[in-house]
Design an enzyme around this catalytic site. Structure first.
Site, PDB file in Angstrom:
ATOM      1  N   GLU A  49       0.813  -1.219   0.000  1.00 16.87           N
ATOM      2  CA  GLU A  49       0.000   0.000   0.000  1.00 16.87           C
ATOM      3  C   GLU A  49       0.845   1.267   0.000  1.00 16.87           C
ATOM      4  O   GLU A  49       0.532   2.246   0.663  1.00 16.87           O
ATOM      5  CB  GLU A  49      -0.993  -0.001   1.169  1.00 16.87           C
ATOM      6  CG  GLU A  49      -2.075  -1.061   1.010  1.00 16.87           C
ATOM      7  CD  GLU A  49      -3.338  -0.764   1.794  1.00 16.87           C
ATOM      8  OE1 GLU A  49      -3.583   0.411   2.140  1.00 16.87           O
ATOM      9  OE2 GLU A  49      -4.100  -1.719   2.062  1.00 16.87           O
ATOM     10  N   HIS A 242      -1.535  -0.941  10.320  1.00 17.49           N
ATOM     11  CA  HIS A 242      -1.051  -2.310  10.509  1.00 17.49           C
ATOM     12  C   HIS A 242       0.241  -2.267  11.322  1.00 17.49           C
ATOM     13  O   HIS A 242       0.968  -1.258  11.312  1.00 17.49           O
ATOM     14  CB  HIS A 242      -0.754  -2.984   9.171  1.00 17.49           C
ATOM     15  CG  HIS A 242      -1.979  -3.334   8.390  1.00 17.49           C
ATOM     16  ND1 HIS A 242      -2.334  -4.636   8.089  1.00 17.49           N
ATOM     17  CD2 HIS A 242      -2.937  -2.557   7.831  1.00 17.49           C
ATOM     18  CE1 HIS A 242      -3.452  -4.638   7.382  1.00 17.49           C
ATOM     19  NE2 HIS A 242      -3.836  -3.390   7.216  1.00 17.49           N
TER      20      HIS A 242
END
Length: 393
Positions: A49, A242
């Site tokens: 990402e 995350h």
């Protein structure tokens, strides 16, 4: 590698959540990520990402002295978000795009665990990923699969992937783990995480992995595994929503006397067949649902064409010409929308059917092996060869 050679491989993995204009504090987080990678000096840094190529280029310049090799995987309009930084030369690279949704970077996300409409897609993608690993790893010494898989450890897709590839989970294999509770990679303590989505999971969820295996003639084990715990280990502010994974793997040649792999016994064979049957059932349901939607869209297209023909006849007659012209535009819109739905679900049905046929073939072979009482799995099922065990360090 030379005989009796031993090598320690330090791996860093992070889903960076680097969406331009939408992700909070993206620039600051990318800067601190670069500082951390330079400070720790890993062998491999694998990032997901990183949607802005400018962010990659900034990291590339910052990390160049410590990580001379790097690659950004470009795909589609917005890119793949994947990039890798390596202390060692990169000999080759390739990119595989999933058949169903066309994303090259990760399995389809789970948006609602109670009503998971993308479950079939993730199962099909896990199977496709397992096949990709099998066919591309035959000449490798070590296989690594790292990243955000959007799969919980007990999910069907995760179990299918592990059983069909023989990959080991670093969290389960290491004896030296430090990090978040139960190895979770999205935790409530992280300020970027949606607390509402984690309400059913008091400790968080584990969807990011470091998976590995050694191929013929080698052993691999996980010496240590670390995760961040809702904050940057140095500055305190999270690097992403995350948690980062930091693993130390030990690779060495297998000993001269090779012992049989304990993962090839009757119990393991039965477990493999069970997960294959479960995956086949899920794919079969997905094919039926996709075909139903394609059929429904086909009927709508047929009715739309009849309506357009009627409107043309009315407009030509001149009686209700204004009404016919008024209804023409929405009718065309409905027809185009139904056409798009038909094409999407036909493509979905074909992709799922292909995966189902492949899985059914492998399931048949596994059952034959079980009936014959063979001691080893077909290579296609587990992709295991000599040296696929984990040696205690």
């Amino acid at each position: 590698m030379k005989p009796n050679f031993s090598w320690r491989l330090r791996i860093f993995n992070l889903n960076c959540r680097g969406i331009p204009y939408l992700s909070k504090h993206r620039g600051d987080r990318m800067k601190r990520l670069g500082d951390l990678l330079n400070m720790e000096s890993f062998d491999l840094a694998l990032l997901e990402e990183v949607w802005s190529e400018q962010d990659f280029q900034r990291l590339r310049q910052k990390l160049l002295p410590a990580y001379p090799a790097a690659h950004y995987f470009r795909s589609g309009v917005i890119g793949s978000g994947l990039c890798v930084f390596s202390k060692h030369p990169i000999q080759e690279f390739t990119q595989h795009v999933y058949t169903l949704n066309g994303y090259p970077y990760m399995l389809h996300a789970e948006y609602n665990r109670q009503k998971d409409v993308y479950l079939t897609h993730r199962v099909a993608q896990a199977w496709e990923l397992a096949q990709f690993i099998h066919h591309t790893s035959k000449k490798a010494d070590v296989v690594l699969l790292c990243g955000d898989l959007n799969l919980h450890p007990k999910d069907l897709g995760c179990r299918l992937l592990k059983e069909c590839t023989g990959l080991h989970d670093a969290y389960h294999e290491t004896r030296d783990f430090k990090g978040s509770e139960e190895g979770c990679t999205m935790v409530p303590e992280n300020c970027y995480v949606s607390q509402r989505e984690l309400e059913p999971f008091p400790f968080g969820i584990r969807i990011d992995y470091v998976l590995y295996k050694a191929v013929s003639g080698f052993y691999i084990s996980c010496k240590t595994l670390r995760t961040t715990t809702g904050h940057d280990p140095h500055s305190g502010t999270p690097l992403s929503d995350h948690e980062a994974l930091m693993a130390t793997l030990c690779v060495r040649h297998s000993p001269p006397q090779h012992t049989p792999d304990p993962t090839q016994g009757p119990a393991e064979r039965s477990r493999l067949i069970s997960v294959l049957k479960e995956a086949w059932t899920e794919l079969d349901l997905g094919v039926a649902q996709a075909r139903w939607w394609a059929t429904f869209a086909g009927y709508v297209i047929g009715l739309g064409l009849l309506l357009l023909a009627l409107l043309c006849a009315l407009a030509a007659g001149g009686g209700v010409r204004e009404v016919a012209i008024l209804l023409w535009t929405p009718s065309v819109g409905v027809l185009l929308g139904a056409g798009a739905v038909y094409l999407f679900h036909m493509q979905e049905a074909k992709g799922l059917s292909r995966a189902r046929a492949e899985l059914q073939h492998v399931l048949g072979r596994a059952r034959e092996a079980q009936d014959l009482g063979l001691e080893s799995q077909p290579a296609l099922l587990l992709g295991q060869q000599e040296g696929d065990g984990a040696e205690e360090q």
